[in-house]
Design an enzyme around this catalytic site. Structure first.
Site, mmCIF file in Angstrom:
data_model
loop_
_atom_site.group_PDB
_atom_site.id
_atom_site.type_symbol
_atom_site.label_atom_id
_atom_site.label_comp_id
_atom_site.label_asym_id
_atom_site.label_seq_id
_atom_site.Cartn_x
_atom_site.Cartn_y
_atom_site.Cartn_z
ATOM 1 N N ASP A 58 0.898 -1.189 -0.100
ATOM 2 C CA ASP A 58 0.028 -0.004 -0.131
ATOM 3 C C ASP A 58 0.578 1.303 -0.075
ATOM 4 O O ASP A 58 0.332 2.314 0.319
ATOM 5 C CB ASP A 58 -0.859 -0.086 1.091
ATOM 6 C CG ASP A 58 -0.043 -0.022 2.470
ATOM 7 O OD1 ASP A 58 1.129 -0.306 2.327
ATOM 8 O OD2 ASP A 58 -0.593 0.137 3.424
ATOM 9 N N CYS A 102 5.124 -0.029 2.403
ATOM 10 C CA CYS A 102 5.887 -1.484 2.703
ATOM 11 C C CYS A 102 7.008 -1.564 3.568
ATOM 12 O O CYS A 102 7.490 -2.239 4.286
ATOM 13 C CB CYS A 102 6.063 -2.089 1.629
ATOM 14 S SG CYS A 102 7.008 -1.270 0.226
ATOM 15 N N HIS A 143 9.072 -3.187 -3.992
ATOM 16 C CA HIS A 143 8.045 -3.747 -2.704
ATOM 17 C C HIS A 143 9.053 -4.117 -1.736
ATOM 18 O O HIS A 143 10.390 -4.630 -2.287
ATOM 19 C CB HIS A 143 7.060 -4.772 -3.159
ATOM 20 C CG HIS A 143 6.608 -5.169 -2.058
ATOM 21 N ND1 HIS A 143 5.819 -4.555 -1.366
ATOM 22 C CD2 HIS A 143 6.313 -6.503 -1.256
ATOM 23 C CE1 HIS A 143 5.036 -4.933 -0.264
ATOM 24 N NE2 HIS A 143 5.631 -6.333 -0.370
#
EC number: 3.4.19.12
Length: 518
Positions: A179, A182, A287
């Protein structure tokens, strides 16, 4: 006269070159407008040719891997040195536009080219010009690199990475929510044990950056206050500057793994210690996930808690849970034992009741059989039994009113006849008998029989004979106004008992006198 050589005329100016130089100058002034004086930003990855870091922060561990193309050299965006030079890492970002939230350490080559063309150059846009102050080239190039990755290849690479870490290091990759927070989620999971604490980690990190703005502002291309305000948003991604700040803030090294069993980057704090590092994994250049060592507790390390022992709370909770489980098990077993004991008692009571019922029924059957067997008795007993039976039937057939009217003045003849009629010898004999054949004394003087003591009707013979006699007599003869079964039975039994005692006395005297005569 001295003749001086003439100056060579200047070469004709190149309009394109002048435009480029003027554009470069304009871009430089635009990108630096409102920014703090700073040194050149460090490259994203460490290379052997980079200078050594300054004395404040230890350098990151140099690694040969590269997660993105090397930074461009030359101009104001050339490679430089700094405390974040070695160990600088690209951001976790999913931004697709120039105004994305991610920022990295190096200038964007594409941004410099777009800005150097000038605002009037073809292909330039206001969006590109407005986003020129951001800090990372990943804000412009991450989307293109992400789309170029094959999904199947990326999935295989992720599977291999996770398996290699678990087999060689024993680490487990804990997935974080994608979101935009991370990185802060991964650090919150390592420090607090809960990724939902990412807002607290972000706030502390931004506050730490503001307190040390004189140092960290040298590695941000945009206005530092604007950068901090943008990074305070929960959906804004973090990069190497935030990692360095969190390493100093929690005084724990931050290790970054990217598709390998050894960290590609390590951010150190101000002081060296033996605390377990914060481990994060970098996936697809966009990520971060948390890398957890299940064999060593690290939650709470770096929070400055006095006398804190990692894992002690878990051990206490485990002991408490075991104790509670044991107590619950003991109570359950005691309850089961009580249930079994209650069932056993109820079963025993039911068995005893059943046995008593069957025994009583068997006794009734035996009594019925004995009553149906023919009795062997003398003629006197037979006649007495017949008379008693007939008297009992006649006496029981008459109602108490009929029995009481037998001696009333309405039947004077019958009353006189009954009074003048003497009692029969059998009746006289029966009056002298004891009420029960089980009483001591000569019970076989009149009637002898083996089954007399066991027959239930034998004990009723005296009463039956008495009733047969009493039904012909008037109640006034006994001082009674009317016949009453209870009073009559009591008086008859008293007379019978007295006669029985007299008989015993006489028999005793006879026994005593018989030896004297002999």
């Amino acid at each position: 006269m001295t003749i001086l050589p003439k100056k060579k005329p200047p070469p004709p100016s190149d309009p394109e070159g002048n435009g480029e130089r003027s554009g470069s100058g304009g871009a430089d002034s635009h990108s630096r407008s409102g920014a703090r004086p700073r040194s050149s930003p460090p490259p994203r990855w460490a290379y052997p040719g980079n200078p050594a870091p300054p004395e404040r922060h230890p350098a990151g561990t140099p690694r040969p891997q590269q997660a993105s193309p090397p930074p461009c050299s030359g101009g104001s965006g050339g490679a430089g040195s700094g405390p974040l030079g070695e160990g600088a890492l690209g951001p976790c970002c999913c931004c697709t536009g120039a105004g994305g939230c991610c920022s990295g350490p190096g200038h964007s080559k594409r941004r410099r080219q777009g800005v150097s063309a000038g605002p009037g150059a073809p292909g330039s846009s206001p969006d590109r010009e407005d986003g020129a102050g951001n800090n990372s080239e990943d804000e412009y190039e991450t989307a293109a690199r992400t789309q170029a990755i094959d999904p199947d290849t990326a999935e295989q690479q992720e599977h291999w990475f996770e398996k290699a870490l678990q087999e060689k290091k024993g680490f487990i990759i804990k997935q974080m929510k994608e979101d935009g927070a991370c990185l802060f989620r991964a650090v919150a999971d390592q420090v607090y044990g809960d990724q939902d604490m990412h807002e607290v980690v972000r706030k502390h990190c931004m506050d730490y950056l503001m307190k040390n703005a004189d140092y960290f502002s040298n590695y941000v291309t945009e206005d530092f206050t604007t950068y901090i305000n943008r990074k305070r948003k929960n959906n804004c991604h973090g990069n190497h500057i935030e990692m360095q700040a969190m390493a100093e803030m929690y005084n724990r090294p931050v290790e970054v793994y990217q598709y390998g069993t050894e960290p590609i980057n390590t951010f150190h704090g101000i002081q060296q210690n033996e605390d377990e590092p914060i481990r994060v994994s970098y996936h697809r250049n966009i990520h971060y996930n948390s890398v957890v060592n299940p064999n060593k507790a690290t939650i709470g390390v770096g929070l400055g808690l006095p006398s804190f022992k990692p894992g002690f709370a878990e051990q206490s909770l485990m002991k408490s849970a075991i104790r509670t489980s044991e107590e619950s098990w003991i109570e359950q077993q005691m309850l089961e034992d009580k249930k079994r004991a209650t069932d056993w008692e109820a079963t025993n009571e039911a068995i005893e009741e059943q046995v008593a019922r069957e025994s009583y029924l068997q006794w009734l059957r035996d009594q019925e059989k004995q009553a149906r067997q023919p009795r062997k008795a003398s003629a006197t007993c037979s006649s007495a039994t017949a008379a008693a039976s007939s008297g009992l039937e006649e006496w029981s057939g008459r109602s108490p009113r009929q029995r009481s009217t037998a001696g009333s003045p309405e039947h004077p003849d019958l009353h006189a006849e009954l009074c003048m009629k003497p009692p029969s010898p059998a009746a006289t004999l029966m009056l002298g008998k004891p009420p029960s054949p089980c009483a001591p004394g000569p019970s076989n003087q009149t009637c002898a029989g083996a089954d007399r003591a066991t027959s239930p009707l034998v004990s009723l013979y005296p009463a039956l004979e008495c009733r047969a006699i009493m039904q012909h007599m008037s109640p006034t003869a006994f001082g009674l106004k009317d016949w009453d079964d209870d009073e009559i039975l009591a008086s008859v039994l008293a007379v019978s008992q007295q006669e029985y005692l007299d008989t015993i006395k006489k028999s005793t005297l006879r026994r005593d006198s018989s030896p004297d005569h002999s």
